[in-house]
Motif scaffolding. Structure first.
Motif, PDB file in Angstrom:
ATOM      1  N   VAL C  95       0.834  -1.204   0.000  1.00 49.33           N
ATOM      2  CA  VAL C  95       0.000   0.000   0.000  1.00 49.33           C
ATOM      3  C   VAL C  95       0.865   1.249   0.000  1.00 49.33           C
ATOM      4  CG1 VAL C  95      -1.629   1.309   1.386  1.00 49.33           C
ATOM      5  CG2 VAL C  95      -1.920  -1.129   1.100  1.00 49.33           C
ATOM      6  N   SER C  96       1.938   1.243   0.806  1.00 48.68           N
ATOM      7  CA  SER C  96       2.709   2.475   0.901  1.00 48.68           C
ATOM      8  C   SER C  96       3.976   2.475   0.049  1.00 48.68           C
ATOM      9  CB  SER C  96       3.066   2.746   2.360  1.00 48.68           C
ATOM     10  OG  SER C  96       3.295   1.557   3.048  1.00 48.68           O
ATOM     11  N   PHE C  97       4.378   1.331  -0.491  1.00 49.78           N
ATOM     12  CA  PHE C  97       5.643   1.341  -1.224  1.00 49.78           C
ATOM     13  C   PHE C  97       5.512   1.190  -2.725  1.00 49.78           C
ATOM     14  CE2 PHE C  97       7.197   0.986   2.983  1.00 49.78           C
ATOM     15  CZ  PHE C  97       8.437   1.558   2.953  1.00 49.78           C
ATOM     16  N   LEU C  98       4.311   0.909  -3.238  1.00 47.75           N
ATOM     17  CA  LEU C  98       4.142   0.955  -4.685  1.00 47.75           C
ATOM     18  C   LEU C  98       3.698   2.358  -5.038  1.00 47.75           C
ATOM     19  CD1 LEU C  98       2.459  -2.421  -5.542  1.00 47.75           C
ATOM     20  CD2 LEU C  98       4.695  -1.655  -6.200  1.00 47.75           C
ATOM     21  N   GLY C 102      -2.153   2.668 -10.838  1.00 53.10           N
ATOM     22  CA  GLY C 102      -2.221   1.616 -11.846  1.00 53.10           C
ATOM     23  C   GLY C 102      -1.286   0.479 -11.514  1.00 53.10           C
ATOM     24  N   GLU C 103      -0.105   0.853 -11.009  1.00 50.63           N
ATOM     25  CA  GLU C 103       0.860  -0.163 -10.607  1.00 50.63           C
ATOM     26  C   GLU C 103       0.278  -1.045  -9.503  1.00 50.63           C
ATOM     27  OE1 GLU C 103       4.533   1.436  -9.178  1.00 50.63           O
ATOM     28  OE2 GLU C 103       5.668   0.327 -10.662  1.00 50.63           O
ATOM     29  N   LYS C 104      -0.417  -0.396  -8.546  1.00 53.12           N
ATOM     30  CA  LYS C 104      -0.984  -1.159  -7.439  1.00 53.12           C
ATOM     31  C   LYS C 104      -2.030  -2.142  -7.931  1.00 53.12           C
ATOM     32  CE  LYS C 104      -0.330   2.051  -3.732  1.00 53.12           C
ATOM     33  NZ  LYS C 104      -0.916   3.188  -3.071  1.00 53.12           N
ATOM     34  N   GLN C 105      -2.902  -1.650  -8.839  1.00 51.46           N
ATOM     35  CA  GLN C 105      -3.958  -2.545  -9.319  1.00 51.46           C
ATOM     36  C   GLN C 105      -3.358  -3.762  -9.995  1.00 51.46           C
ATOM     37  OE1 GLN C 105      -5.873   0.189 -11.793  1.00 51.46           O
ATOM     38  NE2 GLN C 105      -7.225   0.981 -10.203  1.00 51.46           N
ATOM     39  N   ARG C 106      -2.395  -3.503 -10.913  1.00 54.97           N
ATOM     40  CA  ARG C 106      -1.794  -4.634 -11.612  1.00 54.97           C
ATOM     41  C   ARG C 106      -1.039  -5.513 -10.634  1.00 54.97           C
ATOM     42  NH1 ARG C 106       1.626  -2.165 -15.987  1.00 54.97           N
ATOM     43  NH2 ARG C 106       1.182  -0.288 -14.810  1.00 54.97           N
ATOM     44  N   PHE C 107      -0.414  -4.875  -9.633  1.00 57.72           N
ATOM     45  CA  PHE C 107       0.315  -5.657  -8.639  1.00 57.72           C
ATOM     46  C   PHE C 107      -0.608  -6.631  -7.934  1.00 57.72           C
ATOM     47  CE2 PHE C 107       1.338  -6.213  -4.139  1.00 57.72           C
ATOM     48  CZ  PHE C 107       2.553  -6.866  -4.252  1.00 57.72           C
ATOM     49  N   TYR C 108      -1.764  -6.136  -7.468  1.00 60.71           N
ATOM     50  CA  TYR C 108      -2.620  -7.022  -6.683  1.00 60.71           C
ATOM     51  C   TYR C 108      -3.158  -8.168  -7.516  1.00 60.71           C
ATOM     52  CZ  TYR C 108      -2.503  -4.424  -2.347  1.00 60.71           C
ATOM     53  OH  TYR C 108      -2.079  -3.862  -1.183  1.00 60.71           O
ATOM     54  N   PHE C 346      15.671   2.879   1.827  1.00 60.19           N
ATOM     55  CA  PHE C 346      15.612   3.613   0.570  1.00 60.19           C
ATOM     56  C   PHE C 346      14.655   4.786   0.669  1.00 60.19           C
ATOM     57  CE2 PHE C 346      13.855   4.261  -3.700  1.00 60.19           C
ATOM     58  CZ  PHE C 346      15.029   4.529  -4.379  1.00 60.19           C
ATOM     59  N   LYS C 347      13.549   4.566   1.365  1.00 60.57           N
ATOM     60  CA  LYS C 347      12.575   5.650   1.480  1.00 60.57           C
ATOM     61  C   LYS C 347      13.169   6.820   2.246  1.00 60.57           C
ATOM     62  CE  LYS C 347       7.823   6.276   1.444  1.00 60.57           C
ATOM     63  NZ  LYS C 347       6.637   5.572   1.025  1.00 60.57           N
ATOM     64  N   LEU C 448       1.778   2.435   9.176  1.00 64.81           N
ATOM     65  CA  LEU C 448       1.435   1.436   8.171  1.00 64.81           C
ATOM     66  C   LEU C 448       2.677   0.930   7.456  1.00 64.81           C
ATOM     67  CD1 LEU C 448      -1.284   0.305   7.284  1.00 64.81           C
ATOM     68  CD2 LEU C 448      -1.189   1.825   5.321  1.00 64.81           C
ATOM     69  N   GLU C 449       3.687   1.783   7.361  1.00 67.40           N
ATOM     70  CA  GLU C 449       4.899   1.378   6.653  1.00 67.40           C
ATOM     71  C   GLU C 449       5.751   0.429   7.473  1.00 67.40           C
ATOM     72  OE1 GLU C 449       5.776   5.155   3.759  1.00 67.40           O
ATOM     73  OE2 GLU C 449       6.051   5.345   5.908  1.00 67.40           O
TER      74      GLU C 449
END
Lengths: 137, 116, 495
Positions: C95-98, C102-108, C346-347, C448-449
């Protein structure tokens, strides 16, 4: 590509391919054919426009969303799995009913046919997705 | 017939391995297709070939010899479908890769390995 | 009702729902709650396994050697539970690192397809079905590894894809030969036939094909080159997912095959396994020393630790197998956690390279604690999980007289400790190389992270503190594997 012959042929060939795909799908359980082959033919029918005219025609004009096809297919597959449980038996158990139709004679319908339709849609979706991902810039 | 197909499988494997060892990615994909066809034929061959006999036992067909095993055919069908999906994905990936880098040479992939 | 199929059905339903409902908020919460549901269902199945023993389900109502059978024994359920924990943590982390929606949807979508294949591979009792699940997993992992379509990802993706494709072709060829020899694909029936068969030469061909195929998946010594070339390219969420789960499926199948039915010609296979295990450990560990990029150090350590798991299989006593399984479970948790922490580094710092970062211990003490736990667990510091895993393996190695491999295992433990201390010194203790005068506005990590990392850290700690009960379960699994007669009985005759 911009070929007049292909563009005119597209109008008729598309429907022929679709009907052929449906025939292949329906006769699939006992004869050569089935969801996968039918799906490939139907997918070919739907991307015919893309060959004859332009790939944008598929996604814009006909509003075809390949991922949606895959979703519908998976949903049908999932539903066909459930019939076995709902009838009090194990998962994926095939359930058959036979109908006596006046003109066609005996027709056997079963849950594997729903599974086949699911495969049909998934394969259509994958074919279109493949075509679009190669055509899209 | 089995011997002939076994030789064919061998040839397909040899050709596939040769193509895989080439540097071009397109040739690599052709190699994968050849190898996957060779493997499918191998699976198909694994139950032996019985031409023209049904896949079930009945009153007419009772001996093991006349009975053709349907399982390898089902396996090959599944493997063909999976192979299609994978080849499709590989070609799409190759196309995207070509778009981004303009390269069809495995040697140009080097940078990801030894990056400091 | 028989719930054996739940670990497959839940990801399938979730994948379908992710395809249909693609609103941003919805797909996130669906992802998290779905993973929670999966976790709860595996807990339930765990209770069932401890109560009733091996669970089976004949799909489609076809009796065992003819249809596909799903089997859950101790090894399967332990892998299922641990991977469900990791899946839950990754779904929160994503949730917090993608970055983009659109990336999240395809990821899930691809994420649940991956889990479908993964869980399927853990519970299937049919060799060809295992191949199908492997391919499901493989295709979705291809999608995940090239999700961002950057130049680097595509290059890494092509390397990952090519070697894994060759692996699955060898797998299929092995299935063909095995079927030609035995005429069955059901694992229990294969075990029944092959355990009384002494024509080892013919079997060794197909066993070797399987070994190479699983070796490529598991990244053991001569076949690991795809892993360090590709694992650092995708988004850190995906890297942690792969690091925790994918190579371990290869190890799982190897354990399954080489305990259940490839038991002919034992001295040859065990020597081979032990030799390769030693080489894998040593080469992975020493290659990591030369690296200065956090993700690359950790990637080489994945390889090194695969060696320990294979060593457990190569020793082939109940204690050795139990140690190998314990190590696998511990490693899945700790490895994922180190990658999650490196994502947070990295963040905060915007860089993965050790030379460009530093001073994190002052900047974020919480992150330092979160790193210390999995890093020391990996290195094998008591009272964390890794210490007990390594202790059991080393004890088993000494008891069975494999002194050289055991020595290599001890030495590699030191290499791991060295690498972890290197990351600790460079990233956390050392002063930050950035110019302190232009103070950037500091980024804080939200709850959350850090939550997934806290969870996994607690589990690492818990596996160390309650090591005896975890060891009890792994010992149970090892006993089931060494004496497969119960497995064969349950699958074939006890419907």
């Amino acid at each position: 590509m911009n070929s007049v012959i292909l563009q005119i042929a597209a109008r008729y060939v598309r429907w022929m391919l679709l009907i052929f795909a449906l025939v292949a799908l329906i006769r699939g359980h006992n004869y050569p054919g089935g969801g996968f082959i039918g799906g490939l033919l139907a997918g070919l029918a739907l991307i015919y426009d893309g060959f004859a005219f332009d790939h944008k025609r598929i996604s814009k004009k006909r509003k075809i969303n390949p991922v949606g096809y895959i979703g519908v297919g998976l949903l049908l597959i999932f539903i066909s799995l459930l019939f076995g449980i709902l009838s009090g038996d194990v998962l994926m158990k095939g359930i058959w009913i036979s109908l006596n139709l006046p003109l066609l004679g005996q027709l056997k319908l079963g849950t594997p046919f729903i599974f086949d339709i699911g495969v049909f849609f998934v394969v259509i979706g994958i074919t279109i997705l493949f075509f679009l991902s190669l055509k899209r810039r | 017939m089995e011997v002939l197909i076994a030789i064919l499988v061998g040839f397909l494997y040899a050709a596939g391995v040769y193509m895989i060892l080439r540097r071009s990615i397109v040739k690599f994909i052709i190699g994968i297709i050849l190898l996957s066809n060779a493997t499918n034929l191998l699976v198909f061959l694994s139950a032996g070939l019985t031409a023209g006999s049904p896949a079930f036992l009945s009153d007419q067909v009772s001996s093991q010899q006349e009975f053709s095993d349907p399982l390898p055919q089902a396996l090959v069908l599944t493997a063909v479908v999976i192979g299609l999906g994978i080849v499709v994905f590989t070609i799409a990936l190759k196309y995207k890769f070509f778009e981004v880098t303009g390269a069809d040479d495995l040697d140009q992939l080097k940078p990801t390995d030894n990056q400091k | 009702m028989n719930c054996v199929a739940l670990p497959i059905l839940i990801p399938l339903v979730l994948m379908i729902m992710q395809i249909f409902f693609r609103r941003k908020i919805f797909s996130q919460w669906l992802g998290i709650s779905g993973s929670l549901l999966l976790l709860l269902s595996t807990f339930y199945l765990f209770g069932q396994v401890t109560k009733h023993g091996i669970l089976t389900l004949n799909v489609g109502g076809w009796p065992a050697p003819y249809g596909i059978t799903l089997v859950i024994d101790y090894l399967s359920i332990l892998m299922l539970v641990i991977s469900a924990v990791i899946i839950f943590c990754i779904s929160i982390y994503a949730v917090s690192f993608l970055k983009t929606t659109g990336e999240k949807q395809r990821f899930y979508i691809a994420f649940y397809a991956l889990i479908l294949g993964l869980n399927g591979a853990f519970i299937t009792g049919d060799v060809f079905n295992l191949y199908v699940w492997f391919e499901v997993m493989l295709i979705s992992s291809f999608v995940l590894i090239t999700l961002g379509s950057s130049r680097e990802q595509l290059s890494g993706g092509i390397k990952y894809l090519s070697l894994n494709l060759i692996g699955s072709l060898l797998f299929l060829a092995g299935i063909g030969l095995l079927f030609g020899k035995t005429g069955t694909l059901n694992m229990a029936q294969l075990a029944e036939i092959l355990r009384e068969d002494d024509s080892a030469i013919l079997l060794n061909t197909s066993a070797m094909l399987f070994f190479v195929a699983f070796g490529i998946k598991a990244a053991i010594f001569p076949l690991f080159f795809w892993l360090p070339a590709s694992y650092h390219t995708p988004n850190i969420t995906i890297t942690s997912l792969f690091a925790g789960l994918l190579t371990k499926v290869g190890v799982y199948t190897m354990i399954r095959f080489f305990t259940l039915f490839f038991v002919q010609d034992q001295p040859f296979w065990h020597n081979l396994l032990l030799t390769l295990a030693g080489l894998t450990m040593f080469i992975g560990g020493s290659a990591a020393i030369a690296q200065y990029e956090i993700r690359k150090i950790l990637s080489y350590h994945i390889i090194s630790q695969i060696g320990y798991m294979v060593m457990g299989l190569g020793i082939f006593t109940p204690l050795g197998l139990a140690g190998g399984i314990f190590f696998t479970l511990h490693n899945m948790i700790a490895k994922t956690n180190t990658f999650l922490v490196s994502g947070m580094v990295f963040k905060l710092k915007g860089n993965y390279h050790l030379k460009n970062i530093g001073g994190l211990v002052k900047e974020s003490p919480l992150l330092a604690v979160l790193f210390i736990i999995p890093a020391f667990a990996l290195a094998g510091v008591p009272p964390l999980s890794g210490f007990f895993a390594k202790f059991i393996l080393i004890k088993a190695g000494f008891e069975d007289g494999h002194y050289f491999v055991t020595a290599v295992a001890v030495f590699t433990g030191l290499l791991t400790l060295y690498s972890m201390i290197k990351i600790w010194n460079e990233a956390f203790l050392k002063k930050s190389p950035e110019d302190p005068s232009h103070e950037k506005d500091k980024i804080k990590l939200s709850l959350l992270e850090v939550l997934p990392s806290i969870l996994l850290g607690l589990i690492s700690l818990g596996m160390g503190i309650f090591a005896s009960s975890v060891f009890g379960y792994t010992m149970e699994a090892a006993n089931q594997l060494i004496n497969p007669s119960i497995y064969i009985e349950t699958v074939l005759y006890n419907q």
